[in-house]
Design an enzyme around this catalytic site. Structure first.
Site, PDB file in Angstrom:
ATOM      1  NE  ARG A 142     -14.696  31.519   8.485  1.00 18.29           N
ATOM      2  CZ  ARG A 142     -13.561  31.443   9.134  1.00 18.29           C
ATOM      3  NH1 ARG A 142     -12.656  32.380   8.967  1.00 18.29           N
ATOM      4  NH2 ARG A 142     -13.290  30.440   9.911  1.00 18.29           N
ATOM      5  CD  GLU A 241     -13.671  31.560  16.667  1.00 19.20           C
ATOM      6  OE1 GLU A 241     -14.443  30.580  16.551  1.00 19.20           O
ATOM      7  OE2 GLU A 241     -12.490  31.539  16.285  1.00 19.20           O
ATOM      8  NE  ARG A 245     -15.078  34.227  12.047  1.00 24.32           N
ATOM      9  CZ  ARG A 245     -15.017  32.973  12.479  1.00 24.32           C
ATOM     10  NH1 ARG A 245     -15.870  32.067  12.034  1.00 24.32           N
ATOM     11  NH2 ARG A 245     -14.096  32.600  13.346  1.00 24.32           N
ATOM     12  CB  CYS A 287      -9.203  31.369  16.625  1.00 19.52           C
ATOM     13  SG  CYS A 287      -8.525  29.702  16.504  1.00 19.52           S
ATOM     14  CB  THR A 289      -7.221  28.640  12.989  1.00 16.89           C
ATOM     15  OG1 THR A 289      -8.478  29.120  13.513  1.00 16.89           O
ATOM     16  CG2 THR A 289      -6.649  27.574  13.896  1.00 16.89           C
ATOM     17  NE  ARG A 296     -14.758  27.372   7.441  1.00 16.85           N
ATOM     18  CZ  ARG A 296     -15.525  26.359   7.032  1.00 16.85           C
ATOM     19  NH1 ARG A 296     -14.994  25.369   6.306  1.00 16.85           N
ATOM     20  NH2 ARG A 296     -16.800  26.306   7.340  1.00 16.85           N
ATOM     21  NE  ARG A 325     -13.581  23.828   9.532  1.00 13.39           N
ATOM     22  CZ  ARG A 325     -13.577  25.062  10.034  1.00 13.39           C
ATOM     23  NH1 ARG A 325     -14.714  25.723  10.184  1.00 13.39           N
ATOM     24  NH2 ARG A 325     -12.452  25.656  10.389  1.00 13.39           N
ATOM     25  CD  GLU A 330     -13.901  24.798  14.236  1.00 17.29           C
ATOM     26  OE1 GLU A 330     -14.633  25.725  14.597  1.00 17.29           O
ATOM     27  OE2 GLU A 330     -12.680  24.864  14.215  1.00 17.29           O
TER      28      GLU A 330
HETATM   29  P1  ADP Z   1     -16.816  29.128  10.039  1.00 17.30           P
HETATM   30  O1  ADP Z   1     -17.051  28.802   8.632  1.00 17.30           O
HETATM   31  O2  ADP Z   1     -17.310  30.487  10.348  1.00 17.30           O
HETATM   32  O3  ADP Z   1     -15.409  28.872  10.417  1.00 17.30           O
HETATM   33  P2  ADP Z   1     -18.281  26.694  10.822  1.00 17.30           P
HETATM   34  O4  ADP Z   1     -17.319  25.685  10.323  1.00 17.30           O
HETATM   35  O5  ADP Z   1     -18.925  26.407  12.150  1.00 17.30           O
HETATM   36  O6  ADP Z   1     -17.664  28.149  10.998  1.00 17.30           O
HETATM   37  O7  ADP Z   1     -19.414  26.864   9.742  1.00 17.30           O
HETATM   38  C1  ADP Z   1     -20.443  27.781   9.961  1.00 17.30           C
HETATM   39  C2  ADP Z   1     -21.705  27.410   9.207  1.00 17.30           C
HETATM   40  O8  ADP Z   1     -21.493  27.577   7.818  1.00 17.30           O
HETATM   41  C3  ADP Z   1     -22.129  25.958   9.412  1.00 17.30           C
HETATM   42  O9  ADP Z   1     -23.532  25.887   9.528  1.00 17.30           O
HETATM   43  C4  ADP Z   1     -21.703  25.305   8.125  1.00 17.30           C
HETATM   44  O10 ADP Z   1     -22.475  24.182   7.786  1.00 17.30           O
HETATM   45  C5  ADP Z   1     -21.949  26.428   7.141  1.00 17.30           C
HETATM   46  N1  ADP Z   1     -21.200  26.266   5.897  1.00 17.30           N
HETATM   47  C6  ADP Z   1     -19.876  26.226   5.712  1.00 17.30           C
HETATM   48  N2  ADP Z   1     -19.549  26.057   4.435  1.00 17.30           N
HETATM   49  C7  ADP Z   1     -20.715  25.982   3.761  1.00 17.30           C
HETATM   50  C8  ADP Z   1     -21.063  25.822   2.396  1.00 17.30           C
HETATM   51  N3  ADP Z   1     -20.136  25.710   1.442  1.00 17.30           N
HETATM   52  N4  ADP Z   1     -22.386  25.787   2.079  1.00 17.30           N
HETATM   53  C9  ADP Z   1     -23.336  25.924   3.025  1.00 17.30           C
HETATM   54  N5  ADP Z   1     -23.078  26.093   4.316  1.00 17.30           N
HETATM   55  C10 ADP Z   1     -21.777  26.124   4.694  1.00 17.30           C
HETATM   56  N1  ARG Z   2     -10.410  25.817  19.728  1.00 23.94           N
HETATM   57  C1  ARG Z   2     -10.988  24.874  18.830  1.00 23.94           C
HETATM   58  C2  ARG Z   2     -10.009  23.711  18.652  1.00 23.94           C
HETATM   59  O1  ARG Z   2      -8.904  23.845  19.018  1.00 23.94           O
HETATM   60  C3  ARG Z   2     -11.287  25.499  17.464  1.00 23.94           C
HETATM   61  C4  ARG Z   2     -10.080  25.962  16.701  1.00 23.94           C
HETATM   62  C5  ARG Z   2     -10.299  26.504  15.313  1.00 23.94           C
HETATM   63  N2  ARG Z   2     -11.629  26.915  15.045  1.00 23.94           N
HETATM   64  C6  ARG Z   2     -12.175  28.095  15.374  1.00 23.94           C
HETATM   65  N3  ARG Z   2     -13.443  28.242  15.183  1.00 23.94           N
HETATM   66  N4  ARG Z   2     -11.441  29.063  15.801  1.00 23.94           N
HETATM   67  O2  ARG Z   2     -10.404  22.673  18.154  1.00 23.94           O
END
Ligand code: ADP
Ligand code: ARG
Length: 372
Positions: A142, A241, A245, A287, A289, A296, A325, A330
């Site tokens: 993403r 966020e 995305r 953010c 990050t 990511r 994660r 997250e």
């Molecule tokens: P982001 O990836 O946008 O930083 P999250 O960590 O919250 O945010 O992940 C968003 C969604 O994507 C969650 O439901 C997570 O389980 C899903 N996800 C992330 N990586 C994978 C993957 N490789 N396969 C399937 N689902 C994924």
């Molecule tokens: N603010 C949250 C933390 O500090 C998330 C930080 C990174 N993740 C995000 N989705 N921006 O734990």
């Protein structure tokens, strides 16, 4: 005495040049709370008294203060990072706090570093990281984008949310071929459908306390939504966020195919939407990050032998600049031994290099697991 306001160009009291006594009081209380806590956040690590004192009276043209940047980390002492940029200018105005956090998170992107030009590289050179299908359940890449001309969540008006949703959904519903799909606004979505999309890893969760404390969920669910193609392999989140995305995902370990789809999808979307980019920080997002490439790239992976010792798994992942994660992303736990492992840094390298970093690390992790 209040100075003329950048926003209203008069002594409005609300947006006045200085910071109000109420905000200063909250800042002092927040600083004391952080100092008295055992928080492990980068906010706590880098917000020293002298930096705090130098930044506490500053505001951006949007009227954002240091409080807007730190309130999520103050309220959520378990934050890993703890700060957000209420508007893009905050990265400059509050650079003394953002810069060291960025350098720490993105592993060496210093305050004099410059993020490279966007470069997706050779899209045909990434591989299937698990051709036998023994380890990798699914793969996802993403990136985040902000629409030019709009600030981040805490500064958006309800009308702007509606306007943005309209332009994003109309740009996306014009996509053709493998990207053809439909935009589903969160407003009016039935709860069961919403939960199913979340459970299936397609949709962002609801009620993220880190975002709520950062003032990023105002007018929810107005302006929020998800677009996806019929096979749910290409998806776009609207106004969670980040403004956008953009996501490519599928079952199995074919990172090459997932990446190619993302690159093509992003370039199609760029034909109708303009995104904010800074010369130094790359693509601008809410953010710190997620700056730079905003990429990511993750796999959902089962590595039961390594995962017997979670700290050990994190250590191996850390060796390759990867982050672990839980199954629902997250701040979630692993279910049925499925971990989400992704590239950690997104700045100071190209899009291609960020994804390659994940690929190389995962190949090593699979090697280690297989040899145990
Ligand atoms: P982001 O990836 O946008 O930083 P999250 O960590 O919250 O945010 O992940 C968003 C969604 O994507 C969650 O439901 C997570 O389980 C899903 N996800 C992330 N990586 C994978 C993957 N490789 N396969 C399937 N689902 C994924
Ligand atoms: N603010 C949250 C933390 O500090 C998330 C930080 C990174 N993740 C995000 N989705 N921006 O734990």
């Amino acid at each position: 005495m209040a100075k003329a306001c950048h926003q209203c160009e008069k002594k409005c009291g609300k947006h006045a040049g200085g910071v109000s006594p109420d905000v200063l009081k909250k800042l002092e209380e927040g600083f004391a709370k952080l100092q008295g806590s055992d928080a492990k956040s980068l906010l706590k690590k880098y917000l020293t008294r002298s930096i705090f004192d130098r930044l506490k009276n500053k505001r951006t043209t949007f009227g954002s203060t240091l409080l807007d940047c730190i309130q999520s980390g103050v309220e959520n002492l378990d934050s890993g990072i703890g700060i957000y940029a209420p508007d893009a200018e905050a990265y400059d105005v509050f650079a003394e706090l953002f810069d060291p956090v960025i350098e720490d998170y993105h592993i060496g992107f210093t305050k004099t570093s410059k993020h490279p030009q966007s470069d997706w590289g050779n899209v045909n050179s990434l591989v299937n990281v698990d051709p036998t299908g023994d380890f990798v359940v699914s793969t996802r890449v993403r990136c985040g984008r902000s629409l030019q001309g709009y600030p981040f969540n805490p500064c958006l008006t309800e009308d702007q949310y509606k306007e943005m949703e309209k332009s994003v959904s109309s740009a996306l519903t014009g996509l053709k071929g493998q990207f053809e799909g439909k935009f589903y606004p969160l407003t009016g979505m039935n709860k069961q459908d919403q939960q199913q999309l979340i459970d299936d890893h397609f949709l962002f969760k609801e009620g993220d306390r880190f975002l709520q404390a950062a003032n990023a969920c105002r007018f929810w669910p107005t302006g929020r939504g998800i677009f996806h193609n019929s096979s749910k392999t290409f998806l776009v989140w609207c106004n969670e966020e980040d403004h956008l995305r953009i996501i490519s995902m599928q079952m199995g370990g074919d990172l090459g195919e997932v990446y190619r789809r993302l690159v093509e999808g992003v370039s199609e979307i760029e034909k109708s939407l303009k995104f904010s980019r800074s010369d130094r920080l790359g693509y601008l997002t809410f953010c710190p990050t997620n700056l730079g490439t905003t990429i990511r790239a993750s796999v959902h992976i089962k590595v039961p032998k390594l995962a017997k010792n979670y700290a050990g798994l994190e250590e191996v992942a850390g060796k390759y600049n990867l982050q672990v994660r839980g199954t629902h992303g997250e701040h979630s736990a692993a279910e049925d031994g499925v971990y989400d492992i992704s590239n950690k840094r997104r700045m100071g390298l190209t899009e291609y290099e960020a994804v390659k970093e994940m690929q190389d690390g995962i190949l090593e992790i699979i090697k280690v697991e297989s040899s145990m």
